[in-house]
Design a protein around this motif. Sequence first.
Motif, PDB file in Angstrom:
ATOM      1  N   LYS A 253      -7.466 -31.094 -31.033  1.00 28.59           N
ATOM      2  CA  LYS A 253      -6.269 -31.674 -30.399  1.00 28.59           C
ATOM      3  C   LYS A 253      -5.030 -30.894 -30.787  1.00 28.59           C
ATOM      4  CE  LYS A 253      -7.748 -36.405 -29.650  1.00 28.59           C
ATOM      5  NZ  LYS A 253      -8.180 -37.493 -30.494  1.00 28.59           N
ATOM      6  N   ARG A 254      -4.953 -30.534 -32.073  1.00 26.43           N
ATOM      7  CA  ARG A 254      -3.774 -29.769 -32.524  1.00 26.43           C
ATOM      8  C   ARG A 254      -3.770 -28.372 -31.914  1.00 26.43           C
ATOM      9  NH1 ARG A 254      -4.123 -30.195 -38.577  1.00 26.43           N
ATOM     10  NH2 ARG A 254      -5.851 -31.602 -38.296  1.00 26.43           N
ATOM     11  N   LEU A 255      -4.949 -27.774 -31.823  1.00 22.24           N
ATOM     12  CA  LEU A 255      -5.036 -26.441 -31.196  1.00 22.24           C
ATOM     13  C   LEU A 255      -4.618 -26.512 -29.728  1.00 22.24           C
ATOM     14  CD1 LEU A 255      -8.451 -25.105 -32.564  1.00 22.24           C
ATOM     15  CD2 LEU A 255      -6.191 -24.143 -33.009  1.00 22.24           C
ATOM     16  N   GLU A 256      -5.043 -27.578 -29.060  1.00 20.48           N
ATOM     17  CA  GLU A 256      -4.743 -27.719 -27.630  1.00 20.48           C
ATOM     18  C   GLU A 256      -3.250 -27.952 -27.404  1.00 20.48           C
ATOM     19  OE1 GLU A 256      -6.996 -30.833 -25.752  1.00 20.48           O
ATOM     20  OE2 GLU A 256      -6.922 -29.813 -23.819  1.00 20.48           O
ATOM     21  N   ALA A 257      -2.612 -28.662 -28.367  1.00 17.64           N
ATOM     22  CA  ALA A 257      -1.171 -28.897 -28.236  1.00 17.64           C
ATOM     23  C   ALA A 257      -0.420 -27.570 -28.332  1.00 17.64           C
ATOM     24  CB  ALA A 257      -0.705 -29.865 -29.329  1.00 17.64           C
ATOM     25  N   ALA A 258      -0.927 -26.674 -29.177  1.00 18.02           N
ATOM     26  CA  ALA A 258      -0.260 -25.379 -29.338  1.00 18.02           C
ATOM     27  C   ALA A 258      -0.664 -24.388 -28.247  1.00 18.02           C
ATOM     28  CB  ALA A 258      -0.606 -24.797 -30.719  1.00 18.02           C
ATOM     29  N   ARG A 259      -1.874 -24.532 -27.738  1.00 13.07           N
ATOM     30  CA  ARG A 259      -2.399 -23.580 -26.747  1.00 13.07           C
ATOM     31  C   ARG A 259      -3.267 -24.367 -25.770  1.00 13.07           C
ATOM     32  NH1 ARG A 259      -4.142 -17.877 -27.091  1.00 13.07           N
ATOM     33  NH2 ARG A 259      -6.073 -17.606 -25.978  1.00 13.07           N
ATOM     34  N   PRO A 260      -2.727 -24.757 -24.617  1.00  9.87           N
ATOM     35  CA  PRO A 260      -3.450 -25.670 -23.710  1.00  9.87           C
ATOM     36  C   PRO A 260      -4.818 -25.162 -23.273  1.00  9.87           C
ATOM     37  CG  PRO A 260      -1.143 -25.510 -23.075  1.00  9.87           C
ATOM     38  CD  PRO A 260      -1.350 -24.506 -24.164  1.00  9.87           C
ATOM     39  N   SER A 261      -5.025 -23.858 -23.314  1.00 10.89           N
ATOM     40  CA  SER A 261      -6.329 -23.336 -22.876  1.00 10.89           C
ATOM     41  C   SER A 261      -7.357 -23.307 -24.010  1.00 10.89           C
ATOM     42  CB  SER A 261      -6.154 -21.918 -22.314  1.00 10.89           C
ATOM     43  OG  SER A 261      -5.690 -21.038 -23.332  1.00 10.89           O
ATOM     44  N   ALA A 262      -7.010 -23.893 -25.174  1.00  8.27           N
ATOM     45  CA  ALA A 262      -7.875 -23.745 -26.354  1.00  8.27           C
ATOM     46  C   ALA A 262      -9.303 -24.232 -26.102  1.00  8.27           C
ATOM     47  CB  ALA A 262      -7.275 -24.481 -27.546  1.00  8.27           C
ATOM     48  N   VAL A 263      -9.461 -25.348 -25.373  1.00  6.02           N
ATOM     49  CA  VAL A 263     -10.804 -25.908 -25.184  1.00  6.02           C
ATOM     50  C   VAL A 263     -11.688 -24.921 -24.430  1.00  6.02           C
ATOM     51  CG1 VAL A 263     -12.110 -27.703 -23.979  1.00  6.02           C
ATOM     52  CG2 VAL A 263     -10.103 -28.321 -25.314  1.00  6.02           C
ATOM     53  N   LEU A 264     -11.210 -24.467 -23.278  1.00  2.00           N
ATOM     54  CA  LEU A 264     -12.041 -23.539 -22.501  1.00  2.00           C
ATOM     55  C   LEU A 264     -12.153 -22.179 -23.177  1.00  2.00           C
ATOM     56  CD1 LEU A 264     -11.324 -24.290 -18.747  1.00  2.00           C
ATOM     57  CD2 LEU A 264     -13.412 -24.661 -20.035  1.00  2.00           C
ATOM     58  N   ASP A 265     -11.110 -21.778 -23.909  1.00  4.65           N
ATOM     59  CA  ASP A 265     -11.200 -20.509 -24.647  1.00  4.65           C
ATOM     60  C   ASP A 265     -12.368 -20.551 -25.629  1.00  4.65           C
ATOM     61  OD1 ASP A 265      -9.025 -19.564 -23.311  1.00  4.65           O
ATOM     62  OD2 ASP A 265      -7.602 -19.835 -24.962  1.00  4.65           O
ATOM     63  N   LEU A 266     -12.510 -21.689 -26.327  1.00  3.90           N
ATOM     64  CA  LEU A 266     -13.605 -21.813 -27.298  1.00  3.90           C
ATOM     65  C   LEU A 266     -14.959 -21.805 -26.597  1.00  3.90           C
ATOM     66  CD1 LEU A 266     -11.992 -24.387 -29.732  1.00  3.90           C
ATOM     67  CD2 LEU A 266     -12.995 -22.209 -30.420  1.00  3.90           C
ATOM     68  N   VAL A 267     -15.047 -22.517 -25.460  1.00  6.13           N
ATOM     69  CA  VAL A 267     -16.319 -22.549 -24.723  1.00  6.13           C
ATOM     70  C   VAL A 267     -16.695 -21.136 -24.275  1.00  6.13           C
ATOM     71  CG1 VAL A 267     -17.469 -23.413 -22.641  1.00  6.13           C
ATOM     72  CG2 VAL A 267     -15.979 -24.935 -23.946  1.00  6.13           C
ATOM     73  N   HIS A 268     -15.712 -20.396 -23.739  1.00  9.39           N
ATOM     74  CA  HIS A 268     -16.014 -19.046 -23.257  1.00  9.39           C
ATOM     75  C   HIS A 268     -16.287 -18.084 -24.420  1.00  9.39           C
ATOM     76  CE1 HIS A 268     -15.512 -20.117 -19.172  1.00  9.39           C
ATOM     77  NE2 HIS A 268     -14.231 -20.404 -19.266  1.00  9.39           N
ATOM     78  N   SER A 269     -15.614 -18.297 -25.553  1.00  6.79           N
ATOM     79  CA  SER A 269     -15.892 -17.446 -26.722  1.00  6.79           C
ATOM     80  C   SER A 269     -17.350 -17.573 -27.135  1.00  6.79           C
ATOM     81  CB  SER A 269     -15.005 -17.848 -27.911  1.00  6.79           C
ATOM     82  OG  SER A 269     -13.676 -17.620 -27.612  1.00  6.79           O
ATOM     83  N   ALA A 270     -17.835 -18.819 -27.151  1.00  9.02           N
ATOM     84  CA  ALA A 270     -19.231 -19.033 -27.541  1.00  9.02           C
ATOM     85  C   ALA A 270     -20.174 -18.412 -26.518  1.00  9.02           C
ATOM     86  CB  ALA A 270     -19.508 -20.524 -27.681  1.00  9.02           C
ATOM     87  N   GLU A 271     -19.789 -18.483 -25.237  1.00 11.29           N
ATOM     88  CA  GLU A 271     -20.613 -17.845 -24.190  1.00 11.29           C
ATOM     89  C   GLU A 271     -20.745 -16.353 -24.459  1.00 11.29           C
ATOM     90  OE1 GLU A 271     -20.549 -19.135 -19.708  1.00 11.29           O
ATOM     91  OE2 GLU A 271     -18.538 -18.948 -20.499  1.00 11.29           O
ATOM     92  N   ARG A 272     -19.591 -15.718 -24.772  1.00 10.44           N
ATOM     93  CA  ARG A 272     -19.622 -14.263 -25.001  1.00 10.44           C
ATOM     94  C   ARG A 272     -20.427 -13.941 -26.251  1.00 10.44           C
ATOM     95  NH1 ARG A 272     -13.904 -14.715 -24.215  1.00 10.44           N
ATOM     96  NH2 ARG A 272     -13.630 -14.955 -21.988  1.00 10.44           N
ATOM     97  N   LEU A 273     -20.281 -14.791 -27.264  1.00 11.33           N
ATOM     98  CA  LEU A 273     -21.015 -14.553 -28.506  1.00 11.33           C
ATOM     99  C   LEU A 273     -22.524 -14.573 -28.250  1.00 11.33           C
ATOM    100  CD1 LEU A 273     -20.816 -14.130 -31.546  1.00 11.33           C
ATOM    101  CD2 LEU A 273     -20.790 -16.602 -31.829  1.00 11.33           C
ATOM    102  N   ALA A 274     -22.943 -15.474 -27.355  1.00 13.01           N
ATOM    103  CA  ALA A 274     -24.379 -15.580 -27.061  1.00 13.01           C
ATOM    104  C   ALA A 274     -24.908 -14.316 -26.398  1.00 13.01           C
ATOM    105  CB  ALA A 274     -24.639 -16.784 -26.166  1.00 13.01           C
TER     106      ALA A 274
END
Length: 348
Positions: A253-274
């Motif tokens: 929640k705090r990350l999203e308040a600072a960076r609204p795209s944080a949720v999808l950024d994390l999802v896509h980061s994990a995709e790339r990591l895979a």
Amino acid sequence: MPAPPCTSCHAARAALRRPRSGQALCGACFCAAFEAEVLHTVLAGRLLPPNAVVAVGASGGKDSTVLAHVLRELSPRLGISLHLVAVDEGIGGYRDAALAAVKRQAARWELPLTIVAYADLFGGWTMDAVARSTAGSGRSRSCCTFCGVLRRRALEEGARRVGATHIVTGHNADDMAETVLMNFLRGDAGRLARGGGLGSPGEGGALPRCRPLQFASQKEVVLYAHFRRLDYFSEECVYAPEAFRGHARDLLKRLEAARPSAVLDLVHSAERLALVPAARPPRPGSCSRCGALASRDLCQACALLDGLNRGRPRLAIGKGRRGLGEEGPQGAPGDRAQPPASETIPAF
Ligand code: SF4
């Protein structure tokens, strides 16, 4: 000030601004866009082939309710059939009400429903019994650690019983981002690499699993349920407050308040990591006791149940599969009048 017109149909007044894009839409256009995006996720990821028999992990909560509803809407186009599979973890005062919601959904949508219970699958263990057994034991594992592993196994068993070819779960983008944070904070590189895709392809004989709502934000899942007037169960599990996930949620929640795209950024980061070959976990083998997918000698479920059953006969998981024992902590089948497992088994 009156609401602006819907930017899609230009006929109705907008009822919301999409959290992700800021687009002003009426309820009908939002629901149509939401369903089209889930369809795109399924088709682009080739998640559910035509003629698939799909077991929907149904908890009665908003995510699985929305998932079942959307897939039911899309099933003629996808050519799939659906079967709701609910897991009764044995959590007094919580799961009964949630299962009642699943039963109402199954009746309303005319979908077959199968309920599998921990108590039957895991030799009498319920989550309440696990909680009593582990209370004050000084173990760092929360109830959710046990429950997550056992539920995954229970859903697999339930799906097999109904002849499913695929399993879908209602994890949304926020759930996925929390999981990425948790795995990162635990330094669990294996899970980070495994969890990045849209699901698992069904290695080692396990059924393929996928998460069609993986790119849908929690806010939009709630909005979809609201506009479609879906009946779901919204209370929190009694064991949820002790879960590590709560800390990841606060952090997100705090990350999203600072960076609204944080949720999808994390999802896509994990995709790339895979996709990074070096990050991929070694090909797992099978559990020496029950034959399920395992990266060590025992699968996670058998290892956890070993701890719970220390000093007891071997526990049966999914009777009939390779190498399984016949008795759990309550004795042989038919001995259900025995005292509850938690009162007969030494705590670890
Ligand atoms: Fe299981 Fe934890 Fe979810 Fe409760 S909150 S149902 S214990 S995973």
